[in-house]
Design an enzyme around this catalytic site. Structure first.
Site, PDB file in Angstrom:
ATOM      1  N   LYS A   9      51.499   0.309  15.570  1.00  0.00           N
ATOM      2  CA  LYS A   9      51.613  -0.979  16.260  1.00  0.00           C
ATOM      3  C   LYS A   9      51.690  -2.093  15.219  1.00  0.00           C
ATOM      4  O   LYS A   9      50.693  -2.367  14.527  1.00  0.00           O
ATOM      5  CB  LYS A   9      50.403  -1.190  17.175  1.00  0.00           C
ATOM      6  CG  LYS A   9      50.322  -0.153  18.295  1.00  0.00           C
ATOM      7  CD  LYS A   9      49.128  -0.414  19.195  1.00  0.00           C
ATOM      8  CE  LYS A   9      49.113   0.545  20.376  1.00  0.00           C
ATOM      9  NZ  LYS A   9      47.922   0.349  21.231  1.00  0.00           N
ATOM     10  N   LYS A  29      44.606   5.751  31.323  1.00  0.00           N
ATOM     11  CA  LYS A  29      43.392   5.185  30.720  1.00  0.00           C
ATOM     12  C   LYS A  29      42.168   5.778  31.407  1.00  0.00           C
ATOM     13  O   LYS A  29      41.993   5.604  32.625  1.00  0.00           O
ATOM     14  CB  LYS A  29      43.399   3.663  30.863  1.00  0.00           C
ATOM     15  CG  LYS A  29      44.663   2.987  30.328  1.00  0.00           C
ATOM     16  CD  LYS A  29      44.864   3.247  28.856  1.00  0.00           C
ATOM     17  CE  LYS A  29      46.115   2.533  28.351  1.00  0.00           C
ATOM     18  NZ  LYS A  29      46.372   2.828  26.927  1.00  0.00           N
TER      19      LYS A  29
HETATM   20 MG    MG Z   1      45.597   3.449  22.875  1.00  0.00          MG
END
Ligand code: MG
Length: 372
Positions: free
Chosen positions: A265, A165
């Site tokens: 997702k 990240k």
């Molecule tokens: Mg992502």
């Protein structure tokens, strides 16, 4: 078979340690998850979970799931749970939008269909491709040294694919993070740099063209149009995530040549039914896919990884598991678990995960068939 009762639980899932996204713009310490159990008149029950990570991540939140279930659960009572497409259309008619709130019900319907047919979920979704799914680590934003230490810790647990990240307003710091991780990366390892929409297009183009990173970059900017602009002016493969909410968004991404892959997702897309359509589109287009859920316990993780296992291996990069980041375990010993960077799916009918009733505690709400 008819749906006789839908029971809902709310659980706050503490993270084992705070998690930072988007260059430190977003911090999470606990997740708000909603569990549903759909009971039938034939003594079979299906389980679902909806956990939109934290409320500042997507236009979705736990309270919204439970408020929408007040409207959606009565739509399903009395219906045959095996009519999954019919019931999805009924939910869309009763409440347009709100895909994240429909996902737990859709998951429980698939669990019931698996039990009714005697097949594990991956058997219903196309059949197993291989024996296991590669699992990727998730590396929280930090200093270059902290992030390299997290990659090394993940490597010791067997992970070979990492999602790091990054993303902030300081391009030099992001360049330092990427270069430190690239220098520490083993030849067989793959890193995706997930920006979680923190960059402007100008910042994305500046950073991505300044580094020699071989791997993927993910969701550099807020919108699909901004990401497509970045894609035209950089050379690394791009993965899209948060800007894709429905099938139409994926068509737009293809038309704009905005990406080489997407995250699939179920909670973001409205459930396994709609995620399967996106998966099939992605396979047809030649995309590479990360198939996993937005968040949640081993129940949501396992449901999503059944979809991953039934996806052609050359189209899947890896799958992330949320439950190892949690301080509590909803179903000890069950479901898809990381074993040296691989996860094996249950072969029992349905999802193959039943949450521990003691851990769930008292129900939040119960919806029952009205008396005839
Ligand atoms: Mg992502």
């Amino acid at each position: 078979m008819r749906i006789s009762r839908i029971t809902v639980w709310q659980k706050t899932l503490p993270l084992a340690k705070p998690y930072w996204l988007s260059g430190g713009r977003l911090k999470f310490e606990a997740l708000d998850s909603t569990f549903v159990r759909i009971d039938t008149d034939e003594d079979a029950s299906g389980w679902g979970e909806g956990c939109p990570w934290g409320q500042s991540y997507l236009p979705a939140f736990g309270g919204g799931v439970r408020a929408a279930l007040e409207l959606l659960a009565p739509v399903l009572i009395g219906r045959d749970p095996r009519d999954i497409e019919v019931l999805n259309r009924a939910m869309d008619l009763a409440l347009p939008g709100h895909p994240y709130a429909k996902a737990p019900l859709d998951m429980a319907l698939w669990d019931l269909l698996g039990q009714a047919s005697g097949l594990p979920l991956h058997g219903l979704l196309g059949g197993a491709e291989g024996e296991s799914v590669a699992v990727n680590s998730s590396i929280s934003t930090g200093s270059p040294e902290e992030m390299v230490a997290l990659v090394e810790a993940a490597r010791a647990e067997g992970y070979r694919t990492h999602s790091a990240k990054i993303g902030g307003s300081d391009p030099d710091l992001d360049i330092a993070r990427i270069e430190a991780i690239e220098a520490a990366r083993l030849p067989e390892e793959q890193v995706t740099y997930d920006v979680n929409r923190a960059w402007t297009p100008a910042l994305a183009i500046e950073v991505m063209n300044a580094v020699a990173a071989r791997g993927w970059f993910e969701q550099p900017c807020e919108t699909l149009e901004q990401c497509a602009q970045v894609r035209r002016r950089t050379r690394q493969p791009l993965m899209l995530d948060e800007c894709l909410h429905g099938f139409q968004d994926h068509l737009e991404a293809w038309r704009a040549r905005a990406c080489e892959g997407v995250k699939v997702k179920p909670n973001r897309l409205g459930g396994l039914t709609k995620a399967r359509r996106v998966r099939d589109l992605g396979v047809s287009l030649g995309w590479r896919l990360h198939i996993e859920d937005v968040g949640g316990t081993v129940l949501a993780d396992t449901a999503a990884l059944h979809l991953a296992l039934s996806t052609p291996a050359e189209h899947r990069l890896a799958s992330w598991l949320c439950h190892p980041h949690l301080a509590e375990d909803a179903a000890p010993g069950q479901g898809a678990r990381n074993d040296r960077g691989l996860a094996v799916l249950p072969k029992a009918p349905g999802i193959g995960v039943v949450p521990d009733p003691d851990w769930l505690g008292a129900a939040h709400a119960t919806y029952e068939r009205p008396a005839p």
